[in-house]
Design a protein around this motif. Structure first.
Motif, PDB file in Angstrom:
ATOM      1  N   SER A  24       8.672 -14.279   6.333  1.00 13.75           N
ATOM      2  CA  SER A  24       7.757 -13.320   6.956  1.00 13.75           C
ATOM      3  C   SER A  24       8.547 -12.321   7.788  1.00 13.75           C
ATOM      4  O   SER A  24       9.657 -12.599   8.255  1.00 13.75           O
ATOM      5  CB  SER A  24       6.739 -14.049   7.829  1.00 13.75           C
ATOM      6  OG  SER A  24       7.370 -14.608   8.978  1.00 13.75           O
ATOM      7  N   GLU A  25       7.968 -11.156   7.998  1.00 17.03           N
ATOM      8  CA  GLU A  25       8.625 -10.128   8.806  1.00 17.03           C
ATOM      9  C   GLU A  25       8.833 -10.609  10.232  1.00 17.03           C
ATOM     10  O   GLU A  25       9.864 -10.326  10.853  1.00 17.03           O
ATOM     11  CB  GLU A  25       7.797  -8.844   8.790  1.00 17.03           C
ATOM     12  CG  GLU A  25       7.819  -8.097   7.472  1.00 17.03           C
ATOM     13  CD  GLU A  25       7.134  -6.748   7.575  1.00 17.03           C
ATOM     14  OE1 GLU A  25       7.041  -6.213   8.703  1.00 17.03           O
ATOM     15  OE2 GLU A  25       6.673  -6.244   6.547  1.00 17.03           O
ATOM     16  N   LYS A  55      12.273 -10.685  12.321  1.00 16.07           N
ATOM     17  CA  LYS A  55      12.400  -9.995  13.606  1.00 16.07           C
ATOM     18  C   LYS A  55      12.788 -10.970  14.714  1.00 16.07           C
ATOM     19  O   LYS A  55      13.626 -10.662  15.580  1.00 16.07           O
ATOM     20  CB  LYS A  55      11.080  -9.306  13.950  1.00 16.07           C
ATOM     21  CG  LYS A  55      10.731  -8.129  13.046  1.00 16.07           C
ATOM     22  CD  LYS A  55       9.361  -7.572  13.396  1.00 16.07           C
ATOM     23  CE  LYS A  55       9.011  -6.372  12.505  1.00 16.07           C
ATOM     24  NZ  LYS A  55       7.652  -5.834  12.823  1.00 16.07           N
ATOM     25  N   LYS A  56      12.170 -12.141  14.687  1.00 17.20           N
ATOM     26  CA  LYS A  56      12.503 -13.166  15.682  1.00 17.20           C
ATOM     27  C   LYS A  56      13.973 -13.545  15.593  1.00 17.20           C
ATOM     28  O   LYS A  56      14.665 -13.681  16.607  1.00 17.20           O
ATOM     29  CB  LYS A  56      11.633 -14.398  15.459  1.00 17.20           C
ATOM     30  CG  LYS A  56      11.886 -15.522  16.451  1.00 17.20           C
ATOM     31  CD  LYS A  56      11.148 -16.785  16.065  1.00 17.20           C
ATOM     32  CE  LYS A  56      11.780 -17.428  14.867  1.00 17.20           C
ATOM     33  NZ  LYS A  56      11.204 -18.779  14.591  1.00 17.20           N
ATOM     34  N   GLY A  57      14.466 -13.699  14.339  1.00 16.68           N
ATOM     35  CA  GLY A  57      15.865 -14.044  14.156  1.00 16.68           C
ATOM     36  C   GLY A  57      16.799 -12.986  14.693  1.00 16.68           C
ATOM     37  O   GLY A  57      17.834 -13.298  15.308  1.00 16.68           O
ATOM     38  N   TYR A  63      19.427   2.508   6.397  1.00 15.61           N
ATOM     39  CA  TYR A  63      18.019   2.249   6.691  1.00 15.61           C
ATOM     40  C   TYR A  63      17.375   1.787   5.388  1.00 15.61           C
ATOM     41  O   TYR A  63      17.323   2.531   4.410  1.00 15.61           O
ATOM     42  CB  TYR A  63      17.322   3.515   7.190  1.00 15.61           C
ATOM     43  CG  TYR A  63      17.793   3.994   8.546  1.00 15.61           C
ATOM     44  CD1 TYR A  63      18.434   3.125   9.425  1.00 15.61           C
ATOM     45  CD2 TYR A  63      17.590   5.319   8.951  1.00 15.61           C
ATOM     46  CE1 TYR A  63      18.873   3.564  10.671  1.00 15.61           C
ATOM     47  CE2 TYR A  63      18.022   5.764  10.185  1.00 15.61           C
ATOM     48  CZ  TYR A  63      18.662   4.879  11.037  1.00 15.61           C
ATOM     49  OH  TYR A  63      19.094   5.314  12.279  1.00 15.61           O
ATOM     50  N   TYR A  64      16.879   0.575   5.390  1.00 15.16           N
ATOM     51  CA  TYR A  64      16.403  -0.056   4.152  1.00 15.16           C
ATOM     52  C   TYR A  64      14.900  -0.297   4.267  1.00 15.16           C
ATOM     53  O   TYR A  64      14.406  -0.828   5.270  1.00 15.16           O
ATOM     54  CB  TYR A  64      17.139  -1.380   3.934  1.00 15.16           C
ATOM     55  CG  TYR A  64      17.080  -1.927   2.536  1.00 15.16           C
ATOM     56  CD1 TYR A  64      18.116  -1.703   1.633  1.00 15.16           C
ATOM     57  CD2 TYR A  64      15.997  -2.690   2.108  1.00 15.16           C
ATOM     58  CE1 TYR A  64      18.075  -2.218   0.345  1.00 15.16           C
ATOM     59  CE2 TYR A  64      15.943  -3.204   0.822  1.00 15.16           C
ATOM     60  CZ  TYR A  64      16.992  -2.967  -0.054  1.00 15.16           C
ATOM     61  OH  TYR A  64      16.947  -3.489  -1.335  1.00 15.16           O
ATOM     62  N   LEU A  65      14.162   0.060   3.217  1.00 10.90           N
ATOM     63  CA  LEU A  65      12.703  -0.052   3.208  1.00 10.90           C
ATOM     64  C   LEU A  65      12.246  -1.449   3.635  1.00 10.90           C
ATOM     65  O   LEU A  65      12.742  -2.456   3.138  1.00 10.90           O
ATOM     66  CB  LEU A  65      12.171   0.271   1.817  1.00 10.90           C
ATOM     67  CG  LEU A  65      10.644   0.224   1.642  1.00 10.90           C
ATOM     68  CD1 LEU A  65       9.965   1.310   2.468  1.00 10.90           C
ATOM     69  CD2 LEU A  65      10.273   0.338   0.173  1.00 10.90           C
ATOM     70  N   LYS A  66      11.260  -1.497   4.535  1.00  9.89           N
ATOM     71  CA  LYS A  66      10.780  -2.759   5.095  1.00  9.89           C
ATOM     72  C   LYS A  66       9.363  -3.056   4.620  1.00  9.89           C
ATOM     73  O   LYS A  66       8.548  -2.158   4.426  1.00  9.89           O
ATOM     74  CB  LYS A  66      10.797  -2.703   6.627  1.00  9.89           C
ATOM     75  CG  LYS A  66      10.426  -4.015   7.308  1.00  9.89           C
ATOM     76  CD  LYS A  66      10.609  -3.917   8.810  1.00  9.89           C
ATOM     77  CE  LYS A  66       9.478  -3.158   9.446  1.00  9.89           C
ATOM     78  NZ  LYS A  66       8.176  -3.866   9.343  1.00  9.89           N
ATOM     79  N   GLY A  67       9.077  -4.326   4.419  1.00 12.99           N
ATOM     80  CA  GLY A  67       7.723  -4.760   4.121  1.00 12.99           C
ATOM     81  C   GLY A  67       7.366  -4.811   2.652  1.00 12.99           C
ATOM     82  O   GLY A  67       6.259  -5.236   2.306  1.00 12.99           O
ATOM     83  N   LYS A  68       8.258  -4.418   1.773  1.00 15.64           N
ATOM     84  CA  LYS A  68       7.989  -4.401   0.336  1.00 15.64           C
ATOM     85  C   LYS A  68       8.880  -5.390  -0.433  1.00 15.64           C
ATOM     86  O   LYS A  68       8.783  -5.467  -1.652  1.00 15.64           O
ATOM     87  CB  LYS A  68       8.200  -2.992  -0.224  1.00 15.64           C
ATOM     88  CG  LYS A  68       7.334  -1.922   0.419  1.00 15.64           C
ATOM     89  CD  LYS A  68       5.854  -2.185   0.183  1.00 15.64           C
ATOM     90  CE  LYS A  68       4.997  -1.061   0.760  1.00 15.64           C
ATOM     91  NZ  LYS A  68       3.552  -1.283   0.551  1.00 15.64           N
ATOM     92  N   ILE A 105      15.116  -8.470  -0.562  1.00 13.92           N
ATOM     93  CA  ILE A 105      15.830  -8.560   0.709  1.00 13.92           C
ATOM     94  C   ILE A 105      15.075  -9.399   1.739  1.00 13.92           C
ATOM     95  O   ILE A 105      15.646  -9.851   2.728  1.00 13.92           O
ATOM     96  CB  ILE A 105      16.104  -7.148   1.270  1.00 13.92           C
ATOM     97  CG1 ILE A 105      17.220  -7.203   2.318  1.00 13.92           C
ATOM     98  CG2 ILE A 105      14.822  -6.527   1.835  1.00 13.92           C
ATOM     99  CD1 ILE A 105      17.733  -5.850   2.735  1.00 13.92           C
ATOM    100  N   GLU A 106      13.789  -9.631   1.523  1.00 11.00           N
ATOM    101  CA  GLU A 106      12.981 -10.429   2.448  1.00 11.00           C
ATOM    102  C   GLU A 106      12.679 -11.810   1.877  1.00 11.00           C
ATOM    103  O   GLU A 106      11.645 -12.412   2.164  1.00 11.00           O
ATOM    104  CB  GLU A 106      11.678  -9.672   2.762  1.00 11.00           C
ATOM    105  CG  GLU A 106      11.930  -8.379   3.515  1.00 11.00           C
ATOM    106  CD  GLU A 106      10.754  -7.419   3.465  1.00 11.00           C
ATOM    107  OE1 GLU A 106       9.749  -7.753   2.791  1.00 11.00           O
ATOM    108  OE2 GLU A 106      10.842  -6.342   4.073  1.00 11.00           O
ATOM    109  N   SER A 107      13.599 -12.324   1.042  1.00 15.00           N
ATOM    110  CA  SER A 107      13.375 -13.611   0.384  1.00 15.00           C
ATOM    111  C   SER A 107      14.252 -14.729   0.940  1.00 15.00           C
ATOM    112  O   SER A 107      13.852 -15.892   0.915  1.00 15.00           O
ATOM    113  CB  SER A 107      13.636 -13.488  -1.126  1.00 15.00           C
ATOM    114  OG  SER A 107      12.714 -12.599  -1.708  1.00 15.00           O
ATOM    115  N   GLN A 108      15.433 -14.424   1.429  1.00 15.50           N
ATOM    116  CA  GLN A 108      16.314 -15.466   1.957  1.00 15.50           C
ATOM    117  C   GLN A 108      17.106 -14.931   3.129  1.00 15.50           C
ATOM    118  O   GLN A 108      17.724 -13.868   3.042  1.00 15.50           O
ATOM    119  CB  GLN A 108      17.276 -15.982   0.884  1.00 15.50           C
ATOM    120  CG  GLN A 108      18.161 -17.123   1.382  1.00 15.50           C
ATOM    121  CD  GLN A 108      19.125 -17.620   0.336  1.00 15.50           C
ATOM    122  OE1 GLN A 108      19.171 -17.088  -0.766  1.00 15.50           O
ATOM    123  NE2 GLN A 108      19.913 -18.620   0.674  1.00 15.50           N
TER     124      GLN A 108
END
Length: 402
Positions: free
Chosen positions: A188-189, A193-195, A264-269, A274-277
């Motif tokens: 999750s985003e 962010k917490k990390g 700057y890399y697209l976030k939330g998609k 990139i948001e898998s591991q």
């Protein structure tokens, strides 16, 4: 006997698990129904409830941290995994006041050569690639050293370093970090962010396409061109207030790539996965971490083994009863067939006796009738003779009278 077997199997299984494997078991079990057994506690638990800002940049929050403000170059060695994890570890060391150094990826690519077997085999292969999970757990157990102690040489074939390769520098290993592995599928985003806020940065895995190598500025929001392979980078912040939300990335391709080595890399998609591991580091240990999980895991393993044994016993019992029932039915059918054949035989035997008796009666009747006929014949013959004698006598009587 069964419990002795369980003890032997469990003991033998435990010896096959090195410390890193036990560590990763704990982290993956966080996503299973056994999570409550390994409940974490400490400052990170309360951190989840804190407000997460819409924009954040660790470089601005900790401008004195060398690792956060430096861009390194992995060159032609496939060591991105080592740059991402050692960089993230150095960021966590700095923001927690333990050490302010530029880390040495060279030590990582030469010394980190163990494999994790659970849940999938994960190995680090120096310049031929590696895995964030295995690398971060190696750092948790073995710490990092500075690049000043072991400078980068773009070569992973050297033996593991036990001292600094640079003369006159004393080797100092920086420890005290715990690897945090939120997930291996989808993160999750808020977790990401917490990390970043806890450790200064997070190491993430991603897919690289040709368009990424040509990036020069702006928000990278497409995956054009050929797929070139997998890559690992650090994320040090985000911006949700921009027209196109993005992550702030530090790459390991030198300062000539992108915006002085950043992107700057697209976030939330989940662009390029990139948001898998992701992994990050913290100084706060969980209530049960990798070094303490072996006993709990052994108990779970024993429970699963006993359950499996009970299921097998139940299945064998049910199958045995089914077989016994089938055998009993077969025996009953056989006895019924035997009884039926016996009854048929008896009926045939009785019918044969009856036929033989009736035949003998007929024969007796025939013989008796024949005897009677003979008697009648003889009687008739006697009567005839008597009649003849009487007639003769009568004739004689008649002649004497004349």
């Amino acid at each position: 006997m069964i419990f002795f077997l369980i003890f032997c199997v469990t003991s033998g299984f435990s010896t096959l698990l090195n410390q890193d494997t036990l560590d990763v078991i704990y982290r993956y079990v966080q996503k299973t129904p056994f999570k409550k057994i390994f409940e974490r506690s400490g400052s990170e638990a309360s951190f989840i409830n804190e407000a997460i800002p819409t924009a954040y940049d660790s470089r601005a929050v900790y401008p004195n941290c060398k690792s956060l403000t430096s861009v390194l170059d992995q060159k032609k060695c496939g060591s991105c995994w080592a740059f991402a994890t050692t960089g993230s570890a150095a960021d966590a060391l700095c923001i927690n006041g333990i050490a302010n150094v530029i880390p040495s990826p060279q030590r990582q690519i030469c010394c980190d050569n163990k494999c994790l077997e659970i849940p999938l085999k994960q190995c680090d292969y120096g310049c031929n690639g590696g895995v964030l999970t295995a690398a971060s757990l190696y750092i948790e157990n073995n710490g990092i050293v500075s690049d000043e102690c072991i400078p980068y040489e773009e070569n992973s074939s050297k033996p593991c370093f036990t001292s600094c390769s640079k003369e006159g520098v004393k080797m100092e290993v920086y420890k005290g970090l715990y690897a945090k592995i939120p997930s291996i599928m989808k993160v999750s985003e808020n977790e990401m962010k917490k990390g970043i806020m806890i450790g200064g940065s997070i190491a993430v895995a991603m897919n690289v396409f040709q368009s990424f190598t040509l990036y020069k500025g702006g928000v990278y929001n497409r995956t054009d061109g050929d797929f070139l392979g997998n890559h690992a980078v650090r994320l040090v912040g985000w911006n949700d207030t921009a027209e196109v939300p993005y992550w702030i990335m530090i790459n390991s391709w030198g300062t000539e790539w992108g915006m002085n080595g950043t992107c700057y890399y697209l976030k939330g998609k989940n662009l390029g996965n990139i948001e898998s591991q992701t992994v990050y580091f913290s100084t706060t240990p969980p209530t049960y971490h990798g070094r303490q999980v072996s006993v709990s895991f052994s108990l779970i393993f024993i429970f699963l083994l006993v359950s499996f044994t009970a299921v097998l016993y139940l299945l064998s019992y049910v199958c045995g009863r089914i077989n016994e029932g089938e055998k009993k039915r077969d025996l009953q059918e056989k006895e019924a067939r035997t009884q039926m054949l016996r009854e048929i035989g008896e009926r045939r035997y009785k019918r044969g006796l009856k036929n033989r008796s009736s035949s003998s009666v007929r024969r007796r009747r025939l013989s008796s009738s024949e005897n009677e006929d003979e008697k009648d014949t003889s009687t008739r013959m006697i009567d005839d003779s008597e009649e003849e004698e009487e007639s003769e006598k009568d004739i004689e009587k008649v002649g004497l009278l004349s």
